[in-house]
Write an enzyme that holds these catalytic residues in place. Sequence first.
Site, PDB file in Angstrom:
ATOM      1  N   ARG A 194     -12.946  -3.429  -3.088  1.00 28.71           N
ATOM      2  CA  ARG A 194     -12.532  -3.391  -4.498  1.00 28.71           C
ATOM      3  C   ARG A 194     -11.903  -4.719  -4.862  1.00 28.71           C
ATOM      4  O   ARG A 194     -11.016  -5.203  -4.160  1.00 28.71           O
ATOM      5  CB  ARG A 194     -11.458  -2.314  -4.715  1.00 28.71           C
ATOM      6  CG  ARG A 194     -11.952  -0.935  -4.732  1.00 28.71           C
ATOM      7  CD  ARG A 194     -11.003   0.040  -5.390  1.00 28.71           C
ATOM      8  NE  ARG A 194      -9.583  -0.166  -5.239  1.00 28.71           N
ATOM      9  CZ  ARG A 194      -8.671   0.548  -5.858  1.00 28.71           C
ATOM     10  NH1 ARG A 194      -9.035   1.499  -6.694  1.00 28.71           N
ATOM     11  NH2 ARG A 194      -7.393   0.332  -5.683  1.00 28.71           N
ATOM     12  N   THR A 212      -9.927  -6.411 -11.009  1.00 26.06           N
ATOM     13  CA  THR A 212     -10.747  -5.530 -11.865  1.00 26.06           C
ATOM     14  C   THR A 212     -10.883  -4.122 -11.270  1.00 26.06           C
ATOM     15  O   THR A 212     -11.257  -3.187 -11.973  1.00 26.06           O
ATOM     16  CB  THR A 212     -12.168  -6.098 -12.012  1.00 26.06           C
ATOM     17  OG1 THR A 212     -12.783  -6.090 -10.713  1.00 26.06           O
ATOM     18  CG2 THR A 212     -12.151  -7.529 -12.544  1.00 26.06           C
ATOM     19  N   ASP A 244      -6.026  -0.815   5.233  1.00 29.12           N
ATOM     20  CA  ASP A 244      -4.935  -1.582   5.849  1.00 29.12           C
ATOM     21  C   ASP A 244      -4.143  -0.734   6.831  1.00 29.12           C
ATOM     22  O   ASP A 244      -3.721  -1.219   7.882  1.00 29.12           O
ATOM     23  CB  ASP A 244      -3.995  -2.129   4.767  1.00 29.12           C
ATOM     24  CG  ASP A 244      -4.591  -3.343   4.064  1.00 29.12           C
ATOM     25  OD1 ASP A 244      -5.527  -3.948   4.619  1.00 29.12           O
ATOM     26  OD2 ASP A 244      -4.122  -3.668   2.956  1.00 29.12           O
ATOM     27  N   ASP A 253      -2.840   1.847   1.003  1.00 31.57           N
ATOM     28  CA  ASP A 253      -4.181   1.301   1.269  1.00 31.57           C
ATOM     29  C   ASP A 253      -4.690   1.822   2.605  1.00 31.57           C
ATOM     30  O   ASP A 253      -4.180   1.458   3.671  1.00 31.57           O
ATOM     31  CB  ASP A 253      -4.110  -0.235   1.277  1.00 31.57           C
ATOM     32  CG  ASP A 253      -5.500  -0.841   1.339  1.00 31.57           C
ATOM     33  OD1 ASP A 253      -6.259  -0.503   2.276  1.00 31.57           O
ATOM     34  OD2 ASP A 253      -5.856  -1.626   0.452  1.00 31.57           O
TER      35      ASP A 253
HETATM   36  C1  PRP Z   1     -10.697   1.641  -0.604  1.00 31.78           C
HETATM   37  C2  PRP Z   1     -11.184   2.987  -0.138  1.00 31.78           C
HETATM   38  C3  PRP Z   1     -12.401   3.210  -0.997  1.00 31.78           C
HETATM   39  C4  PRP Z   1     -12.010   2.551  -2.288  1.00 31.78           C
HETATM   40  C5  PRP Z   1     -11.634   3.620  -3.272  1.00 31.78           C
HETATM   41  O1  PRP Z   1     -11.425   0.620  -0.019  1.00 31.78           O
HETATM   42  O2  PRP Z   1     -11.445   3.059   1.232  1.00 31.78           O
HETATM   43  O3  PRP Z   1     -13.577   2.633  -0.467  1.00 31.78           O
HETATM   44  O4  PRP Z   1     -10.884   1.713  -2.008  1.00 31.78           O
HETATM   45  O5  PRP Z   1     -11.338   3.078  -4.505  1.00 31.78           O
HETATM   46  P1  PRP Z   1     -12.226   3.346  -5.803  1.00 31.78           P
HETATM   47  O6  PRP Z   1     -12.500   4.810  -5.836  1.00 31.78           O
HETATM   48  O7  PRP Z   1     -11.334   2.890  -6.917  1.00 31.78           O
HETATM   49  O8  PRP Z   1     -13.472   2.525  -5.697  1.00 31.78           O
HETATM   50  P2  PRP Z   1     -11.076  -0.940  -0.262  1.00 31.78           P
HETATM   51  O9  PRP Z   1     -11.933  -1.475  -1.370  1.00 31.78           O
HETATM   52  O10 PRP Z   1      -9.606  -1.112  -0.390  1.00 31.78           O
HETATM   53  O11 PRP Z   1     -11.625  -1.622   1.047  1.00 31.78           O
HETATM   54  P3  PRP Z   1     -11.117  -1.487   2.564  1.00 31.78           P
HETATM   55  O12 PRP Z   1     -11.458  -0.093   3.031  1.00 31.78           O
HETATM   56  O13 PRP Z   1     -11.893  -2.537   3.265  1.00 31.78           O
HETATM   57  O14 PRP Z   1      -9.629  -1.742   2.581  1.00 31.78           O
HETATM   58  N1  URA Z   2      -7.930   2.592  -1.986  1.00 30.04           N
HETATM   59  C1  URA Z   2      -6.963   2.950  -1.130  1.00 30.04           C
HETATM   60  O1  URA Z   2      -7.045   2.644   0.075  1.00 30.04           O
HETATM   61  N2  URA Z   2      -5.913   3.630  -1.607  1.00 30.04           N
HETATM   62  C2  URA Z   2      -5.793   3.984  -2.901  1.00 30.04           C
HETATM   63  O2  URA Z   2      -4.796   4.627  -3.278  1.00 30.04           O
HETATM   64  C3  URA Z   2      -6.811   3.597  -3.787  1.00 30.04           C
HETATM   65  C4  URA Z   2      -7.885   2.918  -3.295  1.00 30.04           C
END
Ligand code: PRP
Ligand code: URA
Length: 215
Positions: A109, A113, A208, A205
């Site tokens: 993400r 945005t 993370d 997150d």
């Molecule tokens: C997080 C999570 C989802 C997404 C959800 O991933 O694991 O994939 O955000 O958010 P959304 O419904 O608003 O799209 P992130 O993009 O943080 O990547 P990561 O798992 O690599 O930290």
């Molecule tokens: N992605 C995450 O990992 N946590 C949230 O709360 C939203 C998006």
Amino acid sequence: MEITDTPNVILLDHPLLKHKITLLRKKETGTNEFRRLVKEIAVLEGYEALRGLKTELIEVETPIETAKEPVISGKKLCFVPILRAGLGMVDGMLELVPSAKVGHIGLYRDETTHEPHEYFCKLPGNIEDREVFVLDPMLATGGSAKDAIKLLKERGARKITFICIIAAPEGVRVFHEAYPDIPLYIGALDRCLNENAYICPGLGDAGDRIFGTLK
Ligand code: PRP
Ligand code: URA
């Protein structure tokens, strides 16, 4: 009408699942325990999401007599974690179905945005013949989930189920409006998104916390 008032939005309510999700949320839960909990939660959710698997009868000889009894038919399952956080759910699902194939979809993400960006997609062959289970702990705006389904459909997947641990009502609505036919399994439905599109109360997150990359 509540968003959970549809057969394809399945809010799970087992007390073990609730308990483990509560522990997951705690900010003092460290990486090691966080990973273990995500895996255990995936087993509990997967058990429910795999309820529709087809069976066939085979002949078995018990110490008493011969009988025709059910086993899972075919080996056409594919688990697809959305990178990174979805990776944490794979081992739990593989404990249930060790023979399943695993595909990967990489999405992140944008911090400003909140739009998802694709950076990786590798799926097993014959995806059109497989039952696909997409794994991601978090369904926030629904953008990543929607993009993952779009990618899978473009590559031919026909039978798809989405499994998340925590969802925001906003994301559930977006997902279900886009893909009303795709079953969405949810471990906990939270209150809302905050101004940074994080789920409240959520768990922060997920990626993370699983990989220990918290700043
Ligand atoms: C997080 C999570 C989802 C997404 C959800 O991933 O694991 O994939 O955000 O958010 P959304 O419904 O608003 O799209 P992130 O993009 O943080 O990547 P990561 O798992 O690599 O930290
Ligand atoms: N992605 C995450 O990992 N946590 C949230 O709360 C939203 C998006």
